[in-house]
Design a protein around this motif. Structure first.
Motif, short mmCIF file in Angstrom:
data_model
loop_
_atom_site.label_atom_id
_atom_site.label_comp_id
_atom_site.label_asym_id
_atom_site.label_seq_id
_atom_site.Cartn_x
_atom_site.Cartn_y
_atom_site.Cartn_z
N VAL A 116 22.48 36.89 -4.37
CA VAL A 116 23.46 35.92 -4.95
C VAL A 116 22.87 34.69 -4.43
N PHE A 117 22.78 33.90 -5.88
CA PHE A 117 22.65 31.96 -6.25
C PHE A 117 23.67 31.49 -7.38
N LEU A 118 23.71 30.56 -7.23
CA LEU A 118 25.06 29.29 -8.20
C LEU A 118 24.05 28.57 -9.05
N ILE A 119 24.69 28.45 -10.33
CA ILE A 119 24.25 27.73 -11.48
C ILE A 119 24.84 27.29 -11.99
N GLY A 120 25.09 25.73 -12.67
CA GLY A 120 25.75 24.36 -12.91
C GLY A 120 25.20 23.69 -12.33
N GLU A 121 26.58 22.42 -13.79
CA GLU A 121 26.49 21.35 -13.62
C GLU A 121 26.24 20.87 -12.18
N ASP A 122 25.12 19.99 -11.58
CA ASP A 122 25.80 18.64 -10.10
C ASP A 122 26.87 19.73 -9.83
N ILE A 123 25.87 20.88 -9.19
CA ILE A 123 26.49 21.55 -7.75
C ILE A 123 25.74 21.15 -6.96
N VAL A 148 21.08 26.87 -5.63
CA VAL A 148 22.02 26.54 -5.91
C VAL A 148 21.66 24.93 -6.66
N ARG A 149 21.59 25.63 -7.96
CA ARG A 149 20.72 25.08 -9.28
C ARG A 149 21.66 24.50 -9.96
#
Lengths: 324, 319
Positions: free
Chosen positions: A24-31, A54-55
């Motif tokens: 599980v990983f997170l990706i998004g703008e300004d996260i 947390v990208r």
């Protein structure tokens, strides 16, 4: 009983799933560590899990989802954040043509365990590009699942299920829900998709509502209770899959239904719910189906304008009284 | 450095497989046995083969509407590709995808998308997955010159560049996006020049010279496996047929077509192999006969295979 905010409930779900499953990983703008997400849902997670998981990304919504799709079909479980629901429009090819169809068009070879978290809804005066409710777009694409969590408890349990699920899920949040607090147990739990929740029991009329409208419907129900009108509030919790049984069962019991959603009326979530009730429970209805939705206009800026177009407690009460 | 003789022969065989497979699809189409449309890879064989000759089975590729050649080069089963093109139950996608959506996840062929350029961020995502899982796999992402004008090209390559993802972005520049000539839609001659905008190497190669493609891809794969990031490789090539089955390609000057036909990658490579002493003319002919027989078998398999049952259309929507 422990009470936490909707925002914290989402963060707990992300954190627990990241601990449980290294894919599980997170990706998004300004996260990441510098901002923690526009609505602070991912705050602190980069510090705990590192910048790789947390990208932060460039402002490239279509590639955020495309990259998440590519990772999902090769063994990862990405949770992508699109900062505002309106911006899913930029990623619509990857959501609707790629994520949703990869499994089917390749004959079931692939799994696409992808979650797209995004906040919809108005009420904070940020106008037409940051306030829409577009859940119906995603309901219209076979292959996607659509979650609409209205409470901290539901948000945590449904997000955990979404992450463990092998299908692309559009996880719809609402800006006004983030600070809302509610009971969330300390212990582990998940909530299955396709199970609606009766948020308040009643006998005279059913109100089917989603996201922030659940709370407006509950407020209306409280007001009407003082006048002797008993309102049942049903929250579908997931629009795809949809718990048709709980919704139609409630309508069969009360014989009256008002559907309250924040998206606009034409070809919206309320239209689908009304069609379902007409198809499966028409004989039980004692009055026409009513819909209370945002008017068919872009969301305006000025507070009196915005407050006028989005359903409020008064409009819900008026609609109920018209069929009681 | 040249590949081993075995690899050279493998490359020759794969190029022939693609050529004859596509010619057969063209023929079957004329007999009304292929539903829909087809986009043939004839003329561009050196690109897929030159790149895939550098890949392992566990490496990934993404593909396009003109994708039969990519799947064959990655090691796809001719029978199952042909069956899919004919809409049969035994096809790779059980008849749900067809010519434009071939995939074989068991060999890392992550599928052909028919939305131009859509595979670019998906390939970057497979690259991110590799990086997060900590393996030394690579991804080869095939797309055309037309795709390089999509936003996905910019967004996807930029992300792969900033995160140093192990991806080869392979632009098959066949000069035309459908009927639109490259010079009508770009002021630059080389798509590879765009690599500078992302701070990654951009290489232009003769896409009809399989050894040139092989060498460029080899360096890009080495760079990718070492974690040094992506490379944009532009292969200048030409499709011998029209864009799709219905396209007579009258927008291409006759002289241009003739000039490119002279550069046909297959006779060029055959001559080279004979010259190098890797194959004799007879051996080359023998390989070609084997390939033709293999394709006949694939056609037989596909023709004899059943169509899916109509209600199977309702399966595979959700996992």
């Amino acid at each position: 009983m422990r009470e936490i905010s909707y925002r914290d409930a989402l963060r707990e779900a992300l954190r627990e799933e990241m601990i449980r499953d290294p894919t599980v990983f997170l990706i998004g703008e300004d996260i990441g560590r510098y901002w923690g997400g526009a609505f602070k849902v991912t705050k602190g997670l980069a510090e705990e899990f590192g910048d790789e998981r947390v990208r932060d990304t460039p402002i490239s919504e279509n590639a955020i989802i495309g990259v998440a799709v590519g990772a999902a079909i090769t063994g990862m479980r990405p949770v992508a954040e699109i900062m505002f629901g309106d911006l899913t429009a930029l990623a619509m090819d990857q959501i609707a043509n790629q994520a949703a169809k990869i499994r089917y068009m390749f004959g079931g070879q692939a799994k696409v365990p992808l979650v797209i978290r995004t906040p919809f809804g108005g009420g904070v005066n940020i106008a037409a590009h940051h306030s829409q409710s577009l859940e119906a777009w995603f309901m219209h694409v076979p292959g996607l699942q659509v979650v609409v969590a209205s409470t901290p408890y539901d948000a945590k349990g449904l997000l955990k299920t979404a992450i463990r699920n092998d299908n692309p899920v559009v996880f719809c949040e609402h800006k006004l829900l983030y600070p809302l607090t509610g009971h969330v147990p300390e212990e582990e739990y998940t909530i299955p998709f396709g199970v609606a929740d009766v948020k308040r029991e009643g006998t005279d009329v059913t109100v089917v509502a989603t996201l922030y409208m659940v709370h407006k419907a509950l407020a209306a129900a409280e007001t009407l209770a003082k006048e002797g009108i008993s309102v049942e509030v049903v929250d579908p919790r997931t629009l795809v899959p949809l718990d048709k049984e709980t919704i139609t069962e409630s309508v069969r019991k009360t014989g009256r239904v008002v559907i309250v959603t924040e998206d606009c009326k034409t070809a919206g979530v309320s239209a689908e719910l009304a069609a379902l009730i007409a198809e499966e429970a028409l004989d039980y209805l004692d009055a026409p189906i009513k819909r209370v939705t945002t008017f068919d206009v872009p969301i305006p800026f000025s507070p009196p304008l915005e407050n006028f177009v989005i359903p409020d407690e008064k409009r819900i009460i008026k609609a109920i009284k018209e069929i009681i | 450095m040249l590949p081993s003789s075995d690899k050279l022969v493998w490359m020759f065989r794969k190029m022939l497989e693609i050529r004859h497979f596509e010619e057969k699809v063209y023929e079957l189409y004329g007999q009304n046995l292929v539903p829909g449309t087809i986009h043939l890879y004839v003329g561009e064989e050196a690109v897929a083969v030159g790149v895939c000759a550098n890949l392992r089975k566990d490496d990934y590729i993404t593909s396009t509407h003109r994708g039969h050649g990519h799947c064959i080069a990655k090691g796809g089963d001719l029978k199952r590709i042909m069956a899919e093109i004919l809409g049969k139950r035994t096809g790779y996608c059980k008849g749900k995808g067809g010519s434009m959506h071939i995939a074989d996840f068991s060999i890392g062929m992550l599928g052909a998308t028919a939305v131009v350029g859509a595979g670019i961020p998906i390939a970057a995502g497979a690259g991110l997955s590799i990086k997060l899982r900590g393996t030394d796999q690579v991804v080869a992402c095939f797309f055309g010159d037309g795709a390089s004008n999509q936003g996905t090209f910019h967004e996807g390559i930029n992300m792969a560049a900033i995160w140093k993802l192990p991806v080869l972005f392979v632009c098959e520049n066949n000069l035309y996006a459908m009927g639109t000539r490259q010079s009508m839609v770009m002021l630059i001659e080389n798509v590879a020049d765009r690599a500078a905008a992302y701070g990654i190497p951009g290489v232009v190669v003769d896409g009809n010279d399989v050894l040139a493609v092989y060498e460029a891809a080899k360096q890009a794969v080495e760079r990718a496996r070492k974690g040094e990031g992506p490379t944009l490789i532009e292969c200048k090539t030409y499709r011998h047929k029209g864009h799709s089955r219905f396209d007579p390609a009258t927008y291409r000057p006759k002289e241009e077509v003739e000039e490119w036909l002279k550069k046909d990658p297959i006779p060029r490579f055959r001559n080279k192999l004979v010259e190098m002493g890797v194959l004799t003319e007879n051996e080359a002919k023998g390989i070609e006969e084997e390939v033709l027989a293999e394709i006949e078998e694939a056609v037989k398999f596909a023709l004899e295979s059943p169509y899916p049952k109509p209600e199977e259309a309702l399966e595979d929507v959700y996992a």
